[in-house]
Design a protein around this motif. Structure first.
Motif, short mmCIF file in Angstrom:
data_model
loop_
_atom_site.label_atom_id
_atom_site.label_comp_id
_atom_site.label_asym_id
_atom_site.label_seq_id
_atom_site.Cartn_x
_atom_site.Cartn_y
_atom_site.Cartn_z
N ASN A 7 0.86 -1.19 0.00
CA ASN A 7 0.00 0.00 0.00
C ASN A 7 0.89 1.24 0.00
O ASN A 7 1.74 1.38 0.87
CB ASN A 7 -0.87 0.02 1.26
N CYS A 30 -1.35 -0.97 -4.23
CA CYS A 30 -2.48 -0.04 -4.17
C CYS A 30 -1.94 1.34 -3.82
O CYS A 30 -0.91 1.46 -3.16
CB CYS A 30 -3.47 -0.45 -3.08
N TYR A 32 -2.99 5.34 -2.32
CA TYR A 32 -3.94 6.18 -1.60
C TYR A 32 -3.42 7.61 -1.54
O TYR A 32 -2.22 7.82 -1.38
CB TYR A 32 -4.16 5.64 -0.18
N ASN A 37 -7.84 8.19 3.65
CA ASN A 37 -8.40 7.34 2.59
C ASN A 37 -8.02 5.88 2.80
O ASN A 37 -8.82 4.97 2.62
CB ASN A 37 -7.94 7.79 1.21
N PHE A 38 -6.75 5.66 3.16
CA PHE A 38 -6.27 4.30 3.41
C PHE A 38 -7.03 3.66 4.55
O PHE A 38 -7.53 2.54 4.43
CB PHE A 38 -4.76 4.32 3.72
N ALA A 40 -9.95 4.42 5.80
CA ALA A 40 -11.35 4.20 5.45
C ALA A 40 -11.50 2.95 4.59
O ALA A 40 -12.45 2.18 4.75
CB ALA A 40 -11.91 5.43 4.73
N LYS A 41 -10.58 2.73 3.68
CA LYS A 41 -10.65 1.59 2.75
C LYS A 41 -10.42 0.26 3.47
O LYS A 41 -11.07 -0.74 3.17
CB LYS A 41 -9.61 1.77 1.64
N VAL A 42 -9.49 0.24 4.43
CA VAL A 42 -9.13 -1.04 5.07
C VAL A 42 -9.86 -1.30 6.37
O VAL A 42 -9.65 -2.33 7.00
CB VAL A 42 -7.59 -1.13 5.31
N LYS A 43 -10.74 -0.40 6.77
CA LYS A 43 -11.47 -0.59 8.02
C LYS A 43 -12.25 -1.91 7.99
O LYS A 43 -13.05 -2.15 7.10
CB LYS A 43 -12.42 0.57 8.26
#
Length: 195
Positions: A7, A30, A32, A37-38, A40-43
């Motif tokens: 990431n 990936c 970000y 943003n990171f 939020a995406k991996v939560k």
């Protein structure tokens, strides 16, 4: 095995370069825009098989409590691409080694770096195929028949009668009985085998 994930946060140029040559890598990437943003995406997602590349320590402080995996900080740029790839590969190799050091299966500790399984101070040396059988059966919820094991472990689907699977599992069950007095590590069902 699932590919590891790299990431990249706040370094779009690095992502663009790696994306151009991603077919050369054994990992996915990936990108970000920022740590929010990171996060939020991996939560709520299991990201244990990944690393994070950041441009500065400040971002690291925002993420450290949530992200428990390896974090590479590239705060001294520019770096040669070769050096960045060395850092990524070294971190991924180290992560893979430690993730394979101790896997708990039915109360046993499997270390497939040293190819041992242990229980209550007793150790048993395993072959590569035995480890593959254990890992495959462990990840499957239902019992697996012989043809599936042949295909998944040995890589072939045969219509000929073969006793390869039965022989390997018989020997593996015998090892568990002799070393750990355990008849139920691999259970034999009418339709196949299960851990």
């Amino acid at each position: 095995m699932t590919k590891q994930l790299v990431n990249i946060i706040r370094i779009p140029i690095l992502y663009n370069i790696l994306d151009e040559i991603k077919h050369l890598f054994s990992f996915n990437i990936c990108c970000y825009e920022n740590p929010k943003n990171f996060l939020a995406k991996v939560k709520g997602i299991d990201i244990k098989n990944s690393i994070l590349i950041l441009s500065n320590n400040h971002d690291s402080l925002l993420i450290k409590d949530t992200f428990k995996n390896d974090i590479l900080i590239l705060d001294v740029l520019p770096l040669k691409l070769e050096k960045i790839l060395d850092k990524i590969n070294t971190t991924l190799i180290k992560q893979t080694y430690f993730s394979q050091s101790n896997l708990n299966i039915k109360g046993y500790e499997l270390d497939f770096n040293s190819k041992h399984i242990s229980y209550l101070n007793k150790k048993l040396k395993l072959t590569e195929k035995e480890i593959e059988i254990i890992l495959f059966l462990n990840k499957e919820k239902n019992s697996q028949n012989i043809s599936i094991l042949e295909k998944e472990i040995w890589g072939y689907a045969s219509k000929l009668e073969t006793h390869t699977v039965e022989t390997h599992i018989y020997r593996l069950r015998k090892k568990f009985k002799e070393n750990f007095n355990d008849d139920n590590f691999i259970i034999n069902f009418d339709k196949g085998y299960k851990i």
